[in-house]
Design an enzyme around this catalytic site. Structure first.
Site, PDB file in Angstrom:
ATOM      1  CE  LYS A 122      -0.967  -0.509   5.001  1.00 22.09           C
ATOM      2  NZ  LYS A 122      -0.339  -1.817   4.966  1.00 22.09           N
ATOM      3  CG  ASN A 145      -0.056   3.636   7.711  1.00 25.29           C
ATOM      4  OD1 ASN A 145       0.454   4.116   9.030  1.00 25.29           O
ATOM      5  ND2 ASN A 145       0.564   2.563   7.308  1.00 25.29           N
ATOM      6  CG  HIS A 191      -1.031  -5.397  11.922  1.00 28.64           C
ATOM      7  ND1 HIS A 191       0.298  -4.892  12.314  1.00 28.64           N
ATOM      8  CD2 HIS A 191      -0.969  -4.895  10.368  1.00 28.64           C
ATOM      9  CE1 HIS A 191       0.752  -4.210  11.602  1.00 28.64           C
ATOM     10  NE2 HIS A 191      -0.057  -4.175  10.246  1.00 28.64           N
TER      11      HIS A 191
END
Length: 430
Positions: A122, A145, A191
């Site tokens: 990303k 981000n 995560h």
């Protein structure tokens, strides 16, 4: 900065005063909101002191009833932090800076938003879309981000495009972001300490499309089962849905910073986004050809005695490392750090390209045992030792690749510090 009068007079608590948190405090205060700000680190709290309309105080000790929101930095674990439970009990929404941006959009000059998520790729795709737009002369900002906090930047002029990289953590804190173009690259395990399981993590990614109007464009990589399932659920969008299949053959020779199969997908996603935004093919081609890549992502640091040294420190899981190995023929692989899982199975298709592995960090002993049965391995413990030993062994035409497949927190502050240490070690070679 980006702000809206809709925040004026309302009460907010902000937890976490790193870049995005501090930008949220400043934007809210500038709009006339009443803000309580807090961070466990004293030096971070000091940055919020003295801002008009801001009180630096631990919100866990306050009555949150009636607050408009608790603004949480993405790094705060919602599944364990006590303030999250307190806010939910008080009926106060937990939001992030991306939700504040979504709320401010009505007061911005007419614009469009691209939101990009996925476990891997990303950052590169976000930077690539931003670069293509900028090269084509379209006003654009990059945030989320990556790069600067979006609220801390000056609003774009009419016709501008905001390109946002969105992690699952940020999506968890966002309720109303309707992207003109929403992108999902892939979903692989990551995560999982923050989620009830893999399905919950995948559902977090899917929220990007749940917030989106049905007549806006969706771009989805369908190389994994969860992403393909999301694409099937959006099939009614018809021409507003673009699916990117794995293994598409492309001529990437004209794109020096977009080599390897993973970058083929990133490029295809960026092309689909830019076409949805109305760019013509010549403008897209110019951007692809001139893109220089991201620091610490397949970044060629130096060539010494015919050996290339490549910094892929940003590869913090095996799924991200695998295509990096696959981009080269003969690899001296530096791997290890704080592991996110127990195996390196995602990298197995490219094991035949590895001349030797050099294990480092917390996961080093386990990875050395894992890899020792299928390739030569040297247990190095530290990055500096690994670079030195790889330099001694590598031959002209081969590549020394730092692609750790692990987080960096066992030995470094973040992947950027790890990449900088690799660069220093390589630059010290004679």
């Amino acid at each position: 900065m980006i702000r809206t009068d809709a925040w004026r007079g309302k009460r907010y608590a902000v937890l976490g005063l790193a870049r995005s948190g501090l930008a949220s405090v400043r934007a809210l205060a500038a709009a006339g909101a009443h803000v309580v700000a807090w961070d466990n680190a004293a030096d971070a709290r000091a940055k919020a002191e003295g801002i008009d309309g801001v009180i630096v105080h631990d919100p866990e000790t306050l009555d949150l009833a009636g607050a408009a929101g608790v603004v949480v930095s993405p790094g705060v674990p919602l599944n364990t932090h006590p303030l999250a439970a307190t806010a939910r009990a008080a009926g106060v929404p937990l939001i992030g800076d991306i939700e504040l941006f979504a709320e401010a959009r009505a007061d911005l000059p007419p614009h469009r938003v691209v939101g990009i998520t996925g476990t891997n790729g990303k950052s590169t795709t976000t930077a690539l879309v931003h670069h293509i737009l900028k090269t084509a002369g379209v006003p654009t900002l990059m945030g989320g981000n990556i790069g600067l906090p979006i609220l801390g930047q000056e609003p774009l002029a009419e016709g501008g495009v905001y390109v946002l990289e969105l992690s699952s953590y940020q999506l968890d804190l966002t309720q109303t972001l309707d992207c003109d173009v929403a992108v999902l690259l892939n979903i692989t395990p990551d995560h999982l300490d923050r989620y009830a399981g893999f399905d919950a993590y995948a559902a977090s990614k899917a929220r990007l499309f749940a917030m989106q109007a049905a007549d806006h464009d969706a771009v989805i990589g369908i190389g994994d089962a969860p992403s393909a399932a999301i694409a099937r659920r959006l099939s009614a969008r018809g021409e507003h849905l673009t699916k990117i299949s794995p293994g598409v053959c492309m001529d990437q020779s004209r794109w020096p910073s977009l080599q390897g199969p993973h970058n083929a997908q990133n490029a295809l996603a960026a092309i689909a986004v830019c076409k949805a935004l109305g760019l013509d093919e010549s403008a897209i081609d110019r951007g692809l050809e001139s893109f220089t890549g991201l620091p610490h992502r397949m970044e060629r640091v130096r060539e010494v005695a015919g050996v290339a040294y490549v910094d892929d420190s940003k590869a913090t899981n095996p799924e991200s490392t695998a295509p990096a190995i696959g981009a080269f023929d003969r690899v001296h692989w530096i791997v290890g750090g704080r592991a996110k899982g127990d195996d390196l199975d995602a990298c197995k298709p490219y094991f035949d390209r590895i001349v030797r592995a050099y294990t480092i960090g917390e996961a080093g002993p386990r990875f050395a045992d894992l890899l020792g049965a299928v390739m030569p391995v040297e247990r190095c413990e530290t990055l500096a030792v690994a670079v030195a030993r790889a330099a001694d062994a590598a031959k002209p035409g081969e590549t020394v690749l730092l692609s750790p497949a692990c987080a960096s927190f066992d030995q470094f502050r973040d992947y950027e510090e790890r990449g900088a240490a690799f660069r220093r070690a390589v630059e010290a070679l004679s």
